[in-house]
Design an enzyme around this catalytic site. Structure first.
Site, PDB file in Angstrom:
ATOM      1  N   GLY A  43       0.770  -1.230   0.000  1.00 32.66           N
ATOM      2  CA  GLY A  43       0.000   0.000   0.000  1.00 32.66           C
ATOM      3  C   GLY A  43       0.803   1.284   0.000  1.00 32.66           C
ATOM      4  N   ASP A 100      -4.035   1.958  11.008  1.00 28.32           N
ATOM      5  CA  ASP A 100      -5.435   1.640  11.256  1.00 28.32           C
ATOM      6  C   ASP A 100      -5.562   0.876  12.573  1.00 28.32           C
ATOM      7  OD1 ASP A 100      -8.139   1.024  11.074  1.00 28.32           O
ATOM      8  OD2 ASP A 100      -8.019   0.091   9.117  1.00 28.32           O
ATOM      9  N   LYS A 128      -5.903   6.490  11.382  1.00 30.83           N
ATOM     10  CA  LYS A 128      -7.302   6.245  11.704  1.00 30.83           C
ATOM     11  C   LYS A 128      -7.377   5.819  13.172  1.00 30.83           C
ATOM     12  CE  LYS A 128      -9.560   3.673   8.670  1.00 30.83           C
ATOM     13  NZ  LYS A 128     -10.230   2.476   8.063  1.00 30.83           N
ATOM     14  N   VAL A 152     -11.310   3.067   3.480  1.00 30.81           N
ATOM     15  CA  VAL A 152     -10.749   3.918   2.433  1.00 30.81           C
ATOM     16  C   VAL A 152      -9.897   3.116   1.452  1.00 30.81           C
ATOM     17  CG1 VAL A 152     -10.829   6.070   3.735  1.00 30.81           C
ATOM     18  CG2 VAL A 152      -8.838   4.587   3.961  1.00 30.81           C
ATOM     19  N   ASP A 158      -6.057  -0.584  -0.851  1.00 31.49           N
ATOM     20  CA  ASP A 158      -6.836  -1.489  -1.683  1.00 31.49           C
ATOM     21  C   ASP A 158      -7.977  -2.166  -0.932  1.00 31.49           C
ATOM     22  OD1 ASP A 158      -5.848  -4.823  -1.392  1.00 31.49           O
ATOM     23  OD2 ASP A 158      -5.033  -3.260  -0.109  1.00 31.49           O
TER      24      ASP A 158
END
Length: 180
Positions: A43, A100, A128, A152, A158
Site C-alpha cells: 500500500g 489503522d 485512523k 478507504v 486497496d
C-alpha cells in the site's frame, strides 16, 4: 471503478501538498544523517515514491512486505519480505500508508527495533485512531492526515488488490466489501 466510491475523502492535490510538507519536515530533521526509509508494501508504494521525490538529502531505500490484510483486517502477521540491509546503528524511518488497527505497524516497529537502529520513527500518510485495537502502544511520529473510521481505498490502499491506482483517497461503498 469510481462508481464504487461513495465520496472522495482526500483529493490528489491535498495529498501531494501534505506529502511535500512531510518530506520537507523530515529533510530538515534528517539532514546529514543518511536515513533508511523502509516502506511497508504494498500500500505504501504511491506515498513512498512521492515522498522520496520530495525528500532533500542523502537517504537509502528499503522495503518490507508484511501481510495482515485479505479484504478486511485479519490480524495475523506474516513477513513476506524483510529489509535487505543491516539497520544496526542507522537512522530508520518506517513509511506507512495507513495506521489503522495498529497490529501490523506494531509488529513492524518491534521487528525493526530488534535490529538495533540508532533511531526508529514512523511516518504514516493516514492515521485512523478510531480503528486502533486495544493494547497497541506504537505511535506515529509524523502523520499526513487523521481520518475517520471508514473503509478507504486509493493512492495505494486497496480492497482485495483493487483500487490502489486511484489518485485520491476515497471511501468505499459498504455494499462493495460487506459479505465478501
Amino acid at each position: 471503478m469510481e462508481q464504487n466510491i461513495s465520496h472522495i475523502l482526500l483529493s490528489e492535490e491535498q495529498i501531494q501538498t501534505r506529502v511535500k510538507e512531510l518530506a520537507a519536515e523530515l529533510s530538515v530533521e534528517y539532514a546529514g544523517k543518511n536515513p533508511i526509509f523502509v516502506g511497508v508494501l504494498k500500500g505504501v508504494v504511491m506515498f513512498y515514491a512521492d515522498f522520496l521525490k520530495n525528500f532533500n538529502g542523502l537517504c537509502e531505500m528499503d522495503f518490507m512486505w508484511i501481510s495482515s490484510y485479505s479484504g478486511t483486517s485479519s490480524g495475523s502477521m506474516v513477513v513476506r519480505k524483510d529489509v535487505s540491509v543491516d539497520l544496526k546503528g542507522r537512522h530508520v524511518v518506517i513509511l506507512e500508508d495507513i495506521f489503522d488497527t495498529g497490529s501490523s505497524l506494531q509488529y513492524t516497529y518491534e521487528h525493526l527495533l530488534a535490529k538495533e537502529p540508532a533511531s526508529l520513527k514512523i511516518c504514516t500518510l493516514l492515521d485512523k485512531p478510531e480503528g486502533r485495537k486495544p493494547g497497541i502502544t506504537v505511535k506515529a511520529d509524523y502523520t499526513g492526515f487523521a481520518i475517520p473510521n471508514e473503509f478507504v481505498v486509493g493512492y495505494g490502499l486497496d480492497f482485495n488488490e483493487h483500487f490502489r491506482n486511484l489518485p485520491f483517497v476515497g471511501v468505499l461503498k459498504p455494499e462493495v466489501y460487506q459479505d465478501k
